[in-house]
Design an enzyme around this catalytic site. Structure first.
Site, PDB file in Angstrom:
ATOM      1  N   HIS A 103      40.758  12.254 -48.552  1.00  0.00           N
ATOM      2  CA  HIS A 103      40.882  12.350 -50.007  1.00  0.00           C
ATOM      3  C   HIS A 103      41.537  13.671 -50.363  1.00  0.00           C
ATOM      4  CE1 HIS A 103      37.078  14.592 -49.510  1.00  0.00           C
ATOM      5  NE2 HIS A 103      37.183  15.021 -50.745  1.00  0.00           N
TER       6      HIS A 103
ATOM      7  N   HIS B 104      42.070  16.676 -53.764  1.00  0.00           N
ATOM      8  CA  HIS B 104      41.769  17.159 -55.111  1.00  0.00           C
ATOM      9  C   HIS B 104      42.947  18.026 -55.530  1.00  0.00           C
ATOM     10  CE1 HIS B 104      37.510  16.044 -54.772  1.00  0.00           C
ATOM     11  NE2 HIS B 104      37.436  16.712 -53.641  1.00  0.00           N
TER      12      HIS B 104
ATOM     13  N   TYR C 117      45.432  23.132 -45.232  1.00  0.00           N
ATOM     14  CA  TYR C 117      45.998  22.121 -46.125  1.00  0.00           C
ATOM     15  C   TYR C 117      45.560  22.328 -47.569  1.00  0.00           C
ATOM     16  CZ  TYR C 117      46.315  20.166 -41.450  1.00  0.00           C
ATOM     17  OH  TYR C 117      46.540  19.999 -40.111  1.00  0.00           O
TER      18      TYR C 117
END
Length: 183
Positions: A62, A64, A150
């Protein structure tokens, strides 16, 4: 701890926090395994549909991020549709797909929906920036925020927004409410 110093504050009505999930969650490292493909999909979309990336973190399954859209532009939905499609187009089809997705020619990579939150003010902005940068530590991927490659944390440190050791001493311990973040 040292408080982050945001030089650039949010634009009420124009700054958004997003959580976007893969359809197949753990164990799935698709996003970091193909981080370059996702980055190029984002770059392509930003050329035609500009937005400022305030903060971004890529987790294995996932992501954000916080974007600020141009004044008067609230169309993040088109941007996400194009980013997701642009990423999926670059991947070989190996995932299992539901009949509905196959019929519609859809890939089985992303969850259809995403979480979005309109950032209200400076404090809300700071809380969401801190949340996304601390996320890899929260999920147990690294011990220190600075160790996760990342994310936009390194860029934020270079810009003087965060000290390099931010999060090491519990500065980021303040959690957002469960409903405020999508995960």
């Amino acid at each position: 701890g040292v408080m982050p110093n945001y030089r650039r504050f949010c634009v009420p009505g124009g700054t958004y926090f997003f959580t976007v999930n893969l359809l197949q969650r753990r164990p799935n490292d698709l996003l970091i395994r193909h981080v370059d493909l996702l980055r190029s999909a984002v770059r392509d979309v930003r050329q035609r549909w500009p937005f400022h990336i305030d903060g971004w973190v890529m987790l294995p399954d996932h992501l954000h991020c916080i974007w600020t859209l141009p004044v008067g532009d609230t169309d993040f939905t088109t941007r996400w549709r194009l980013i997701k499609a642009g990423f999926a187009r670059q991947l070989t089809v190996t995932e299992g797909r539901s009949r509905v997705r196959r019929v519609r020619g859809e890939r089985g990579i992303w969850q259809r929906r995403f979480w979005e939150h309109a950032v209200r003010d400076e404090r809300d902005y700071a809380a969401h920036m801190d949340y996304l940068h601390f996320n890899p530590v929260k999920h147990g991927y690294v011990a220190r925020v600075a160790e996760w490659p990342y994310s936009s944390f390194g860029r934020c440190v270079a810009q003087g927004i965060y000290p390099a050791d931010w999060g090491d001493t519990g500065d980021a311990a303040a959690e957002l409410e469960a409903g405020e973040r999508g995960d």
